[in-house]
Design a protein around this motif. Sequence first.
Motif, PDB file in Angstrom:
ATOM      1  N   ARG A 132      23.946  66.310 -40.552  1.00 37.95           N
ATOM      2  CA  ARG A 132      23.309  66.984 -39.404  1.00 37.95           C
ATOM      3  C   ARG A 132      22.298  68.028 -39.875  1.00 37.95           C
ATOM      4  NH1 ARG A 132      28.529  66.549 -37.004  1.00 37.95           N
ATOM      5  NH2 ARG A 132      29.106  68.605 -37.842  1.00 37.95           N
ATOM      6  N   VAL A 133      22.652  68.725 -40.948  1.00 40.11           N
ATOM      7  CA  VAL A 133      21.721  69.726 -41.477  1.00 40.11           C
ATOM      8  C   VAL A 133      20.441  69.055 -41.970  1.00 40.11           C
ATOM      9  CG1 VAL A 133      21.370  71.403 -43.336  1.00 40.11           C
ATOM     10  CG2 VAL A 133      23.528  71.377 -42.065  1.00 40.11           C
ATOM     11  N   ASP A 134      20.571  67.876 -42.555  1.00 41.31           N
ATOM     12  CA  ASP A 134      19.397  67.140 -43.058  1.00 41.31           C
ATOM     13  C   ASP A 134      18.619  66.445 -41.948  1.00 41.31           C
ATOM     14  OD1 ASP A 134      20.038  67.932 -45.581  1.00 41.31           O
ATOM     15  OD2 ASP A 134      21.095  66.078 -46.111  1.00 41.31           O
ATOM     16  N   GLY A 135      19.112  66.526 -40.704  1.00 40.71           N
ATOM     17  CA  GLY A 135      18.408  65.910 -39.588  1.00 40.71           C
ATOM     18  C   GLY A 135      18.601  64.411 -39.478  1.00 40.71           C
ATOM     19  N   SER A 136      19.704  63.903 -39.998  1.00 45.46           N
ATOM     20  CA  SER A 136      19.968  62.465 -39.958  1.00 45.46           C
ATOM     21  C   SER A 136      20.344  62.041 -38.542  1.00 45.46           C
ATOM     22  CB  SER A 136      21.100  62.111 -40.926  1.00 45.46           C
ATOM     23  OG  SER A 136      21.421  60.743 -40.853  1.00 45.46           O
ATOM     24  N   SER A 137      19.826  60.880 -38.110  1.00 44.67           N
ATOM     25  CA  SER A 137      20.181  60.351 -36.790  1.00 44.67           C
ATOM     26  C   SER A 137      21.592  59.772 -36.812  1.00 44.67           C
ATOM     27  CB  SER A 137      19.180  59.263 -36.388  1.00 44.67           C
ATOM     28  OG  SER A 137      19.239  58.162 -37.289  1.00 44.67           O
ATOM     29  N   ALA A 138      22.119  59.503 -35.621  1.00 47.10           N
ATOM     30  CA  ALA A 138      23.482  58.979 -35.521  1.00 47.10           C
ATOM     31  C   ALA A 138      23.596  57.611 -36.198  1.00 47.10           C
ATOM     32  CB  ALA A 138      23.895  58.885 -34.050  1.00 47.10           C
ATOM     33  N   TRP A 139      22.596  56.755 -35.992  1.00 45.89           N
ATOM     34  CA  TRP A 139      22.644  55.427 -36.602  1.00 45.89           C
ATOM     35  C   TRP A 139      22.526  55.514 -38.119  1.00 45.89           C
ATOM     36  CZ3 TRP A 139      24.256  50.813 -36.642  1.00 45.89           C
ATOM     37  CH2 TRP A 139      23.663  49.813 -37.421  1.00 45.89           C
ATOM     38  N   ARG A 140      21.662  56.377 -38.614  1.00 43.21           N
ATOM     39  CA  ARG A 140      21.513  56.534 -40.062  1.00 43.21           C
ATOM     40  C   ARG A 140      22.784  57.117 -40.683  1.00 43.21           C
ATOM     41  NH1 ARG A 140      17.574  56.638 -43.882  1.00 43.21           N
ATOM     42  NH2 ARG A 140      17.841  58.106 -45.629  1.00 43.21           N
ATOM     43  N   THR A 141      23.412  58.040 -39.984  1.00 48.80           N
ATOM     44  CA  THR A 141      24.668  58.615 -40.476  1.00 48.80           C
ATOM     45  C   THR A 141      25.751  57.541 -40.571  1.00 48.80           C
ATOM     46  OG1 THR A 141      24.116  60.759 -39.505  1.00 48.80           O
ATOM     47  CG2 THR A 141      26.436  60.354 -40.030  1.00 48.80           C
ATOM     48  N   PHE A 142      25.809  56.688 -39.543  1.00 45.82           N
ATOM     49  CA  PHE A 142      26.802  55.615 -39.581  1.00 45.82           C
ATOM     50  C   PHE A 142      26.510  54.651 -40.725  1.00 45.82           C
ATOM     51  CE2 PHE A 142      28.121  51.308 -38.452  1.00 45.82           C
ATOM     52  CZ  PHE A 142      29.462  51.497 -38.175  1.00 45.82           C
ATOM     53  N   ARG A 143      25.233  54.329 -40.927  1.00 44.20           N
ATOM     54  CA  ARG A 143      24.863  53.333 -41.935  1.00 44.20           C
ATOM     55  C   ARG A 143      25.027  53.870 -43.357  1.00 44.20           C
ATOM     56  NH1 ARG A 143      19.730  51.901 -43.754  1.00 44.20           N
ATOM     57  NH2 ARG A 143      18.841  53.342 -42.243  1.00 44.20           N
ATOM     58  N   LYS A 144      24.793  55.162 -43.552  1.00 45.25           N
ATOM     59  CA  LYS A 144      24.810  55.726 -44.895  1.00 45.25           C
ATOM     60  C   LYS A 144      26.149  56.371 -45.271  1.00 45.25           C
ATOM     61  CE  LYS A 144      20.548  54.781 -46.051  1.00 45.25           C
ATOM     62  NZ  LYS A 144      20.243  53.867 -47.194  1.00 45.25           N
ATOM     63  N   ILE A 145      26.927  56.788 -44.278  1.00 42.19           N
ATOM     64  CA  ILE A 145      28.179  57.493 -44.580  1.00 42.19           C
ATOM     65  C   ILE A 145      29.392  56.722 -44.072  1.00 42.19           C
ATOM     66  CG2 ILE A 145      29.499  59.605 -44.176  1.00 42.19           C
ATOM     67  CD1 ILE A 145      26.896  61.125 -43.987  1.00 42.19           C
ATOM     68  N   THR A 146      29.418  56.470 -42.752  1.00 45.27           N
ATOM     69  CA  THR A 146      30.617  55.888 -42.154  1.00 45.27           C
ATOM     70  C   THR A 146      30.883  54.479 -42.665  1.00 45.27           C
ATOM     71  OG1 THR A 146      30.198  57.190 -40.148  1.00 45.27           O
ATOM     72  CG2 THR A 146      31.758  55.369 -39.980  1.00 45.27           C
ATOM     73  N   PHE A 147      29.892  53.614 -42.582  1.00 47.67           N
ATOM     74  CA  PHE A 147      30.113  52.219 -42.965  1.00 47.67           C
ATOM     75  C   PHE A 147      30.498  52.053 -44.428  1.00 47.67           C
ATOM     76  CE2 PHE A 147      28.670  48.014 -44.351  1.00 47.67           C
ATOM     77  CZ  PHE A 147      29.422  47.215 -43.496  1.00 47.67           C
ATOM     78  N   PRO A 148      29.793  52.694 -45.393  1.00 44.10           N
ATOM     79  CA  PRO A 148      30.221  52.525 -46.792  1.00 44.10           C
ATOM     80  C   PRO A 148      31.639  53.006 -47.063  1.00 44.10           C
ATOM     81  CG  PRO A 148      27.992  53.418 -46.687  1.00 44.10           C
ATOM     82  CD  PRO A 148      28.537  53.462 -45.294  1.00 44.10           C
ATOM     83  N   LEU A 149      32.035  54.122 -46.448  1.00 52.89           N
ATOM     84  CA  LEU A 149      33.376  54.648 -46.696  1.00 52.89           C
ATOM     85  C   LEU A 149      34.458  53.826 -45.999  1.00 52.89           C
ATOM     86  CD1 LEU A 149      32.704  58.487 -46.466  1.00 52.89           C
ATOM     87  CD2 LEU A 149      33.017  57.090 -48.507  1.00 52.89           C
ATOM     88  N   LEU A 150      34.092  53.146 -44.915  1.00 52.84           N
ATOM     89  CA  LEU A 150      35.062  52.320 -44.190  1.00 52.84           C
ATOM     90  C   LEU A 150      34.966  50.837 -44.559  1.00 52.84           C
ATOM     91  CD1 LEU A 150      35.065  53.755 -40.546  1.00 52.84           C
ATOM     92  CD2 LEU A 150      36.618  54.246 -42.427  1.00 52.84           C
ATOM     93  N   LYS A 151      34.196  50.515 -45.587  1.00 54.61           N
ATOM     94  CA  LYS A 151      34.024  49.108 -45.953  1.00 54.61           C
ATOM     95  C   LYS A 151      35.353  48.422 -46.274  1.00 54.61           C
ATOM     96  CE  LYS A 151      30.265  47.982 -47.966  1.00 54.61           C
ATOM     97  NZ  LYS A 151      29.162  47.790 -48.948  1.00 54.61           N
ATOM     98  N   PRO A 152      36.295  49.062 -47.003  1.00 60.28           N
ATOM     99  CA  PRO A 152      37.601  48.400 -47.206  1.00 60.28           C
ATOM    100  C   PRO A 152      38.338  48.111 -45.902  1.00 60.28           C
ATOM    101  CG  PRO A 152      37.312  50.203 -48.751  1.00 60.28           C
ATOM    102  CD  PRO A 152      36.201  50.320 -47.761  1.00 60.28           C
TER     103      PRO A 152
END
Length: 336
Positions: free
Chosen positions: A235-255
Amino acid sequence: MANTSTIARGGGDSSAPARRPPRSRRQAKASGMPAWLVPYVLLAPGLLVIAGLLLYPTIQMLIMSFQKVGLRQIRGVPADWVGGENYTQIFESEIFWSSLRNTVVFAVVTVTLTLVLGTAVGVLLNKLSKRMSTFVVVGIMSAWAVPPVAQGVIWRWLADADAGMINWALNLLPDWFSELLFGRADWTGEPWLNDAFTVYLVLIVCVVWASFPFIAVSVLAGLKGIPAELYEAARVDGSSAWRTFRKITFPLLKPVFSVLTILSVIWNFKVFSQLYVLMGGPTNREAFNLSMFSFAEAFRSPPKMGSGAAIAVVLTALLLVVTAVYVRQIVKTEEM
């Protein structure tokens, strides 16, 4: 002085208590068996139950697929060994190939919709308050807890041509809007369960409705383990919700997604109860999937249980191949 020299030589303090061996080794020593054997002994009861409930019936099904089994064999007459004749017959049948197509297309569509909807709901639940999230989870898990036969009965009522709520709801739409979307305005008496295409439309909605809660709760559990600092930094870097999901949520939840995908593929490849109830039995051959085709061959008069077993073996082999390929991709990803 003596104590100092002893410590210098690495002997340690003689007054210190001796180090006790690990608990597992003490238990193994007390039982009189090697330590490496203990896990296998503990797993043995569960493996025996699995072998009795799964392995033995699978072996019998495989043997039966090479035999001619009908009413005479049910009465006690020994089965005739026919080799690969059952497999030759089903591979030459047009119904088998249409059933295979229906099975694969249905599984691909349903798995995709289930994962997308379940993930979206899981992300939404993670943003709700604890009380509201618990309330929604209890509500959606009520659908997941409904038995497959009851799911089929519910959606058969909803899709009924005369008294179903689907036709009633579509008739509530403005005529111009219904004409624009569907090309018709009157839905009275629409027989959703007579045509193969519309049967599968209802089946897809039925299965997705009952399956997405499990995906949503699993995704919610995975999201709870992701550090909140990562999202704050995004959020501090100004990331959008979709970019946050693609770069943080999805990789960490891949298993988590990998396991959910495998389970969804297995469940949706062998859907039977809901389709059986919606169709009212194996009546429409165009709407068969492999499970329904196997049932029809094995139990519809005249019963051909050898052919039904052969179809079941083919379905099992397909599931094993799909699962093995997907698991291999997961292992490669983890190694990289």
